[in-house]
Design a protein around this motif. Structure first.
Motif, PDB file in Angstrom:
ATOM      1  N   ILE A  25     -38.617 -54.881 -23.963  1.00 14.14           N
ATOM      2  CA  ILE A  25     -38.866 -54.952 -22.530  1.00 14.14           C
ATOM      3  C   ILE A  25     -38.239 -53.727 -21.864  1.00 14.14           C
ATOM      4  CG2 ILE A  25     -38.555 -56.337 -20.436  1.00 14.14           C
ATOM      5  CD1 ILE A  25     -37.987 -58.718 -22.376  1.00 14.14           C
ATOM      6  N   PRO A  26     -39.027 -52.964 -21.088  1.00 18.03           N
ATOM      7  CA  PRO A  26     -38.441 -51.805 -20.403  1.00 18.03           C
ATOM      8  C   PRO A  26     -37.645 -52.230 -19.166  1.00 18.03           C
ATOM      9  CG  PRO A  26     -40.795 -51.944 -19.934  1.00 18.03           C
ATOM     10  CD  PRO A  26     -40.468 -53.059 -20.895  1.00 18.03           C
ATOM     11  N   TYR A  27     -36.442 -51.683 -19.053  1.00 17.08           N
ATOM     12  CA  TYR A  27     -35.558 -51.947 -17.919  1.00 17.08           C
ATOM     13  C   TYR A  27     -35.068 -50.627 -17.343  1.00 17.08           C
ATOM     14  CZ  TYR A  27     -35.058 -56.977 -18.641  1.00 17.08           C
ATOM     15  OH  TYR A  27     -35.287 -58.327 -18.726  1.00 17.08           O
ATOM     16  N   VAL A  28     -34.752 -50.654 -16.071  1.00 17.98           N
ATOM     17  CA  VAL A  28     -34.097 -49.541 -15.401  1.00 17.98           C
ATOM     18  C   VAL A  28     -32.638 -49.943 -15.259  1.00 17.98           C
ATOM     19  CG1 VAL A  28     -33.987 -48.140 -13.312  1.00 17.98           C
ATOM     20  CG2 VAL A  28     -36.213 -48.936 -14.168  1.00 17.98           C
ATOM     21  N   ALA A  29     -31.760 -49.207 -15.928  1.00 19.87           N
ATOM     22  CA  ALA A  29     -30.328 -49.528 -15.932  1.00 19.87           C
ATOM     23  C   ALA A  29     -29.580 -48.532 -15.061  1.00 19.87           C
ATOM     24  CB  ALA A  29     -29.790 -49.486 -17.358  1.00 19.87           C
ATOM     25  N   LYS A  30     -28.696 -49.046 -14.234  1.00 15.71           N
ATOM     26  CA  LYS A  30     -27.904 -48.190 -13.352  1.00 15.71           C
ATOM     27  C   LYS A  30     -26.611 -47.789 -14.046  1.00 15.71           C
ATOM     28  CE  LYS A  30     -29.751 -49.179  -8.922  1.00 15.71           C
ATOM     29  NZ  LYS A  30     -29.408 -49.159  -7.503  1.00 15.71           N
ATOM     30  N   LEU A  31     -26.282 -46.517 -13.924  1.00 10.07           N
ATOM     31  CA  LEU A  31     -25.063 -45.978 -14.521  1.00 10.07           C
ATOM     32  C   LEU A  31     -24.022 -45.785 -13.432  1.00 10.07           C
ATOM     33  CD1 LEU A  31     -26.617 -43.291 -16.864  1.00 10.07           C
ATOM     34  CD2 LEU A  31     -25.776 -45.540 -17.485  1.00 10.07           C
ATOM     35  N   PHE A  32     -23.096 -46.704 -13.344  1.00  8.63           N
ATOM     36  CA  PHE A  32     -22.053 -46.642 -12.327  1.00  8.63           C
ATOM     37  C   PHE A  32     -20.802 -45.978 -12.881  1.00  8.63           C
ATOM     38  CE2 PHE A  32     -24.526 -50.405 -11.016  1.00  8.63           C
ATOM     39  CZ  PHE A  32     -24.838 -50.027  -9.724  1.00  8.63           C
ATOM     40  N   SER A  33     -20.076 -45.327 -11.996  1.00 10.46           N
ATOM     41  CA  SER A  33     -18.763 -44.793 -12.375  1.00 10.46           C
ATOM     42  C   SER A  33     -17.763 -45.953 -12.373  1.00 10.46           C
ATOM     43  CB  SER A  33     -18.319 -43.719 -11.383  1.00 10.46           C
ATOM     44  OG  SER A  33     -18.023 -44.312 -10.126  1.00 10.46           O
ATOM     45  N   ASP A  34     -16.611 -45.730 -12.975  1.00 12.50           N
ATOM     46  CA  ASP A  34     -15.541 -46.736 -12.922  1.00 12.50           C
ATOM     47  C   ASP A  34     -15.193 -47.044 -11.466  1.00 12.50           C
ATOM     48  OD1 ASP A  34     -15.275 -47.066 -15.686  1.00 12.50           O
ATOM     49  OD2 ASP A  34     -13.778 -45.471 -15.854  1.00 12.50           O
ATOM     50  N   ASN A  35     -15.143 -46.005 -10.641  1.00 17.93           N
ATOM     51  CA  ASN A  35     -14.821 -46.169  -9.230  1.00 17.93           C
ATOM     52  C   ASN A  35     -15.841 -47.064  -8.512  1.00 17.93           C
ATOM     53  OD1 ASN A  35     -12.537 -45.228  -8.029  1.00 17.93           O
ATOM     54  ND2 ASN A  35     -13.556 -43.531  -6.977  1.00 17.93           N
ATOM     55  N   ASN A  36     -17.138 -46.851  -8.801  1.00 16.26           N
ATOM     56  CA  ASN A  36     -18.183 -47.683  -8.196  1.00 16.26           C
ATOM     57  C   ASN A  36     -17.925 -49.158  -8.472  1.00 16.26           C
ATOM     58  OD1 ASN A  36     -20.743 -45.354  -9.225  1.00 16.26           O
ATOM     59  ND2 ASN A  36     -19.899 -45.559  -7.174  1.00 16.26           N
ATOM     60  N   VAL A  37     -17.535 -49.465  -9.682  1.00 12.34           N
ATOM     61  CA  VAL A  37     -17.384 -50.857 -10.106  1.00 12.34           C
ATOM     62  C   VAL A  37     -16.064 -51.451  -9.627  1.00 12.34           C
ATOM     63  CG1 VAL A  37     -17.274 -52.405 -12.102  1.00 12.34           C
ATOM     64  CG2 VAL A  37     -18.904 -50.505 -12.080  1.00 12.34           C
ATOM     65  N   VAL A  38     -14.976 -50.730  -9.832  1.00 17.12           N
ATOM     66  CA  VAL A  38     -13.654 -51.259  -9.504  1.00 17.12           C
ATOM     67  C   VAL A  38     -13.427 -51.323  -7.993  1.00 17.12           C
ATOM     68  CG1 VAL A  38     -11.168 -50.875  -9.752  1.00 17.12           C
ATOM     69  CG2 VAL A  38     -12.680 -50.534 -11.704  1.00 17.12           C
ATOM     70  N   GLN A  39     -13.762 -50.257  -7.287  1.00 20.20           N
ATOM     71  CA  GLN A  39     -13.500 -50.220  -5.851  1.00 20.20           C
ATOM     72  C   GLN A  39     -14.660 -50.751  -5.018  1.00 20.20           C
ATOM     73  OE1 GLN A  39     -12.281 -46.268  -4.782  1.00 20.20           O
ATOM     74  NE2 GLN A  39     -10.336 -46.444  -5.850  1.00 20.20           N
ATOM     75  N   GLY A  40     -15.903 -50.493  -5.471  1.00 21.21           N
ATOM     76  CA  GLY A  40     -17.056 -50.876  -4.667  1.00 21.21           C
ATOM     77  C   GLY A  40     -17.776 -52.121  -5.125  1.00 21.21           C
ATOM     78  N   HIS A  41     -17.383 -52.669  -6.270  1.00 20.21           N
ATOM     79  CA  HIS A  41     -18.005 -53.879  -6.806  1.00 20.21           C
ATOM     80  C   HIS A  41     -19.537 -53.734  -6.888  1.00 20.21           C
ATOM     81  CE1 HIS A  41     -14.034 -55.549  -6.223  1.00 20.21           C
ATOM     82  NE2 HIS A  41     -14.097 -55.218  -4.953  1.00 20.21           N
ATOM     83  N   SER A  42     -19.985 -52.558  -7.283  1.00 18.83           N
ATOM     84  CA  SER A  42     -21.407 -52.217  -7.225  1.00 18.83           C
ATOM     85  C   SER A  42     -22.304 -53.106  -8.084  1.00 18.83           C
ATOM     86  CB  SER A  42     -21.598 -50.749  -7.626  1.00 18.83           C
ATOM     87  OG  SER A  42     -20.963 -49.915  -6.686  1.00 18.83           O
TER      88      SER A  42
END
Length: 143
Positions: A25-42
């Motif tokens: 199944i083709p998916y579009v995956a987002k590549l977040f930085s550590d900062n995006n995830v830890v600080q922004g809860h992206s």
């Protein structure tokens, strides 16, 4: 997909972990930085907004968690691509099922996308405080 938004998403082929079949199944995956995830809860925000958009009758792609740090997947990447992945968040990430032959920007240029649709999308982005549209990121989804 290197021109897509601030996360420079990747198109990947996935197989559902619980599935009895090995359907690709083709998916579009987002590549977040550590900062995006830890600080922004992206990643959490992506899932929340995906569900919320569906409640507002927007067409949304099926969302999934995807593990881009699986060793067998990483073994398929060339060195420069692996370097990009290694600079990103190491946990599971947000992905959405690819809508085949669908380009959001091209649909918006079509006359079938009316001003009400544009206004609704703009209002939704304002409601969720989406900073990825326009401005310095040059993501011109509306026009």
């Amino acid at each position: 997909m290197q021109f897509g938004g601030s996360t420079k998403p990747w198109l990947v082929t996935a197989i559902q972990q619980e599935s009895a079949t090995l359907e690709e199944i083709p998916y579009v995956a987002k590549l977040f930085s550590d900062n995006n995830v830890v600080q922004g809860h992206s990643i959490g925000k992506e899932f929340f907004c995906n569900e919320l958009a569906g409640q507002f009758d927007f067409d949304v792609a099926e969302a999934a968690l995807i593990n881009l740090n699986d060793e067998s997947f990483k073994a398929t990447l060339d060195e420069s691509t692996l370097d990009i992945l290694n600079s990103k968040y190491k946990g599971n990430t947000f992905a959405s099922k690819l809508a085949e032959a669908s380009l959001v920007n091209e649909q918006l240029k079509d006359t079938s996308f009316n001003i009400h649709d544009c206004a609704s999308l703009f209002a939704f982005d304002c409601m969720i405080l989406n900073v990825d549209r326009g401005g310095e990121r040059n993501n011109q989804t509306y026009f």
